[in-house]
Design a protein around this motif. Structure first.
Motif, PDB file in Angstrom:
ATOM      1  N   HIS A 108       0.836  -1.202   0.000  1.00 33.70           N
ATOM      2  CA  HIS A 108       0.000   0.000   0.000  1.00 33.70           C
ATOM      3  C   HIS A 108       0.873   1.255   0.000  1.00 33.70           C
ATOM      4  CE1 HIS A 108      -3.392   2.624   0.711  1.00 33.70           C
ATOM      5  NE2 HIS A 108      -2.811   3.104   1.793  1.00 33.70           N
ATOM      6  N   PHE A 109       1.971   1.222   0.742  1.00 30.59           N
ATOM      7  CA  PHE A 109       2.872   2.374   0.786  1.00 30.59           C
ATOM      8  C   PHE A 109       3.417   2.696  -0.598  1.00 30.59           C
ATOM      9  CE2 PHE A 109       7.237   3.985   0.905  1.00 30.59           C
ATOM     10  CZ  PHE A 109       7.062   5.167   1.620  1.00 30.59           C
ATOM     11  N   ILE A 110       3.910   1.688  -1.311  1.00 28.60           N
ATOM     12  CA  ILE A 110       4.489   2.004  -2.611  1.00 28.60           C
ATOM     13  C   ILE A 110       3.397   2.303  -3.653  1.00 28.60           C
ATOM     14  CG2 ILE A 110       6.622   0.745  -2.118  1.00 28.60           C
ATOM     15  CD1 ILE A 110       5.735  -1.360  -4.088  1.00 28.60           C
ATOM     16  N   GLU A 111       2.173   1.796  -3.441  1.00 25.32           N
ATOM     17  CA  GLU A 111       1.053   2.226  -4.278  1.00 25.32           C
ATOM     18  C   GLU A 111       0.808   3.724  -4.104  1.00 25.32           C
ATOM     19  OE1 GLU A 111      -1.940  -1.619  -4.681  1.00 25.32           O
ATOM     20  OE2 GLU A 111      -2.040  -0.362  -2.873  1.00 25.32           O
ATOM     21  N   GLU A 112       0.888   4.192  -2.865  1.00 20.04           N
ATOM     22  CA  GLU A 112       0.731   5.618  -2.608  1.00 20.04           C
ATOM     23  C   GLU A 112       1.834   6.423  -3.294  1.00 20.04           C
ATOM     24  OE1 GLU A 112       0.698   5.870   1.651  1.00 20.04           O
ATOM     25  OE2 GLU A 112      -1.504   5.900   1.709  1.00 20.04           O
ATOM     26  N   LYS A 113       3.046   5.903  -3.272  1.00 21.24           N
ATOM     27  CA  LYS A 113       4.152   6.601  -3.940  1.00 21.24           C
ATOM     28  C   LYS A 113       3.918   6.640  -5.450  1.00 21.24           C
ATOM     29  CE  LYS A 113       4.861   7.489  -0.526  1.00 21.24           C
ATOM     30  NZ  LYS A 113       4.883   8.833   0.092  1.00 21.24           N
ATOM     31  N   ASP A 114       3.363   5.561  -6.010  1.00 21.17           N
ATOM     32  CA  ASP A 114       3.067   5.563  -7.440  1.00 21.17           C
ATOM     33  C   ASP A 114       1.981   6.587  -7.763  1.00 21.17           C
ATOM     34  OD1 ASP A 114       3.394   4.561 -10.115  1.00 21.17           O
ATOM     35  OD2 ASP A 114       1.505   3.486  -9.868  1.00 21.17           O
ATOM     36  N   ASN A 115       0.997   6.707  -6.883  1.00 25.60           N
ATOM     37  CA  ASN A 115      -0.018   7.739  -7.079  1.00 25.60           C
ATOM     38  C   ASN A 115       0.608   9.129  -7.055  1.00 25.60           C
ATOM     39  OD1 ASN A 115      -2.190   5.967  -7.302  1.00 25.60           O
ATOM     40  ND2 ASN A 115      -2.594   5.967  -5.097  1.00 25.60           N
ATOM     41  N   GLU A 116       1.577   9.330  -6.166  1.00 25.19           N
ATOM     42  CA  GLU A 116       2.275  10.613  -6.108  1.00 25.19           C
ATOM     43  C   GLU A 116       3.084  10.855  -7.378  1.00 25.19           C
ATOM     44  OE1 GLU A 116       4.529  10.800  -2.484  1.00 25.19           O
ATOM     45  OE2 GLU A 116       2.772  10.403  -1.236  1.00 25.19           O
ATOM     46  N   VAL A 117       3.658   9.787  -7.931  1.00 24.22           N
ATOM     47  CA  VAL A 117       4.348   9.898  -9.219  1.00 24.22           C
ATOM     48  C   VAL A 117       3.380  10.413 -10.285  1.00 24.22           C
ATOM     49  CG1 VAL A 117       5.363   8.576 -11.128  1.00 24.22           C
ATOM     50  CG2 VAL A 117       6.134   8.173  -8.786  1.00 24.22           C
ATOM     51  N   ASN A 118       2.186   9.817 -10.345  1.00 19.17           N
ATOM     52  CA  ASN A 118       1.196  10.198 -11.351  1.00 19.17           C
ATOM     53  C   ASN A 118       0.718  11.632 -11.161  1.00 19.17           C
ATOM     54  OD1 ASN A 118       1.351   7.620 -12.460  1.00 19.17           O
ATOM     55  ND2 ASN A 118      -0.313   6.834 -11.190  1.00 19.17           N
ATOM     56  N   ILE A 119       0.543  12.039  -9.910  1.00 22.26           N
ATOM     57  CA  ILE A 119       0.122  13.413  -9.619  1.00 22.26           C
ATOM     58  C   ILE A 119       1.199  14.402 -10.063  1.00 22.26           C
ATOM     59  CG2 ILE A 119      -0.332  15.042  -7.743  1.00 22.26           C
ATOM     60  CD1 ILE A 119      -1.685  12.667  -6.266  1.00 22.26           C
ATOM     61  N   ALA A 120       2.455  14.075  -9.771  1.00 14.30           N
ATOM     62  CA  ALA A 120       3.561  14.958 -10.163  1.00 14.30           C
ATOM     63  C   ALA A 120       3.674  15.050 -11.680  1.00 14.30           C
ATOM     64  CB  ALA A 120       4.873  14.454  -9.566  1.00 14.30           C
ATOM     65  N   ILE A 121       3.476  13.928 -12.382  1.00 15.08           N
ATOM     66  CA  ILE A 121       3.519  13.935 -13.844  1.00 15.08           C
ATOM     67  C   ILE A 121       2.428  14.842 -14.392  1.00 15.08           C
ATOM     68  CG2 ILE A 121       3.051  12.520 -15.887  1.00 15.08           C
ATOM     69  CD1 ILE A 121       4.557  10.239 -14.511  1.00 15.08           C
ATOM     70  N   ALA A 122       1.222  14.704 -13.860  1.00 16.27           N
ATOM     71  CA  ALA A 122       0.102  15.519 -14.341  1.00 16.27           C
ATOM     72  C   ALA A 122       0.328  17.005 -14.084  1.00 16.27           C
ATOM     73  CB  ALA A 122      -1.193  15.054 -13.668  1.00 16.27           C
ATOM     74  N   ALA A 123       1.002  17.314 -12.977  1.00 17.75           N
ATOM     75  CA  ALA A 123       1.241  18.711 -12.620  1.00 17.75           C
ATOM     76  C   ALA A 123       2.497  19.282 -13.254  1.00 17.75           C
ATOM     77  CB  ALA A 123       1.330  18.829 -11.098  1.00 17.75           C
ATOM     78  N   GLY A 124       3.282  18.433 -13.937  1.00 21.15           N
ATOM     79  CA  GLY A 124       4.551  18.893 -14.501  1.00 21.15           C
ATOM     80  C   GLY A 124       5.575  19.229 -13.432  1.00 21.15           C
ATOM     81  N   ASP A 125       5.473  18.544 -12.295  1.00 23.91           N
ATOM     82  CA  ASP A 125       6.341  18.802 -11.142  1.00 23.91           C
ATOM     83  C   ASP A 125       7.535  17.848 -11.183  1.00 23.91           C
ATOM     84  OD1 ASP A 125       7.543  19.162  -8.682  1.00 23.91           O
ATOM     85  OD2 ASP A 125       5.785  18.602  -7.492  1.00 23.91           O
ATOM     86  N   ALA A 126       8.647  18.321 -11.762  1.00 22.70           N
ATOM     87  CA  ALA A 126       9.807  17.446 -11.938  1.00 22.70           C
ATOM     88  C   ALA A 126      10.394  17.013 -10.603  1.00 22.70           C
ATOM     89  CB  ALA A 126      10.868  18.149 -12.777  1.00 22.70           C
ATOM     90  N   GLY A 127      10.544  17.944  -9.673  1.00 25.83           N
ATOM     91  CA  GLY A 127      11.106  17.597  -8.378  1.00 25.83           C
ATOM     92  C   GLY A 127      10.225  16.613  -7.633  1.00 25.83           C
ATOM     93  N   GLY A 128       8.917  16.832  -7.679  1.00 23.93           N
ATOM     94  CA  GLY A 128       7.987  15.918  -7.030  1.00 23.93           C
ATOM     95  C   GLY A 128       8.023  14.540  -7.657  1.00 23.93           C
ATOM     96  N   TYR A 129       8.145  14.510  -8.987  1.00 28.75           N
ATOM     97  CA  TYR A 129       8.252  13.222  -9.685  1.00 28.75           C
ATOM     98  C   TYR A 129       9.492  12.459  -9.235  1.00 28.75           C
ATOM     99  CZ  TYR A 129       9.652   9.892 -13.219  1.00 28.75           C
ATOM    100  OH  TYR A 129      10.099   8.754 -13.842  1.00 28.75           O
TER     101      TYR A 129
END
Length: 222
Positions: A108-129
């Motif tokens: 579940h933890f790494i699923e959450e991190k993958d969701n954060e990856v997707n959010i950063a991609i959508a926002a164009g947030d390179a550092g967050g990605y």
């Protein structure tokens, strides 16, 4: 877990902070690094900053140029190929070792991190990605119980961080490929071989994009 009274020593905290700056691309390739500059950024004294520079230089995350000058190294095609060679042998093995021991909570933890990856991609947030992608991978690797492999993989990621930030800036986060869904599916099935294959595909896709973007495409070492 450490007790609330335990506190990370200052020198270690500064080392981790500066390592994170390199890992997540806050310091670009070729950036000069000085004791005074890092003192200003971290709020630390000269002694722990000097020790941090020494450690990171010894690990290859920083490069000594002579005359006491230090900078963030640039990734050449040869270095890139060597890093890729090591990553594709180390990280699939870490995934293979970790998979049988993954708990539902850890998945579940790494699923959450993958969701954060997707959010950063959508926002164009390179550092967050870059940070979420790192947390995804090393959340998995931490379960492997293979400290030497884990530490070596981390050293390779630190060497790649600045170049990945350059790639994000050139191609945008929307173009960044990953095989995270395949990794997660394998983890849920507790299938070590499938997790290792998905990790290998993820690494190979990333190498191809970085090499092409930096204009240094060459045949991977086998």
């Amino acid at each position: 877990m450490p007790s609330p009274e335990m506190k990370t020593p200052e020198h270690e905290a500064i080392y981790r902070k500066v390592r994170g700056m390199i890992l997540f691309g806050a310091l670009p390739p070729g950036q000069a690094v000085t004791i005074q500059g890092l003192c200003a950024v971290t709020g630390a004294g000269a002694t722990p900053v000097r020790e941090t520079i020494r450690r990171l230089t010894a690990e290859g995350a920083l490069e000594a140029l002579g005359n006491r000058r230090v900078c963030v190294p640039r990734t050449t095609s040869e270095k890139l190929a060597q890093i890729h060679f090591l990553r594709r042998h180390l990280e699939p093995e870490l995934a293979r070792l970790a998979t049988p021991h993954m708990t539902d909570k850890e998945i579940h933890f790494i699923e959450e991190k993958d969701n954060e990856v997707n959010i950063a991609i959508a926002a164009g947030d390179a550092g967050g990605y870059l940070e979420a992608n790192y947390r995804f991978h090393f959340g998995l690797y931490a379960v492997a119980g293979a400290d030497v492999l884990h530490h070596t993989a981390l050293s390779l990621w630190v060497r790649m961080g600045p170049s990945l930030r350059v790639v994000c800036g050139q191609v945008g986060t929307a173009s960044l490929p990953d095989q995270h869904r395949a990794v997660l599916a394998a983890l849920r099935r507790r299938d070590p071989a499938a997790a290792a294959r998905a990790l290998l595909d993820d690494i190979d896709q990333g190498y191809t994009l970085v090499a092409r973007t930096l204009g240094e495409t060459q045949e991977p070492l086998s």
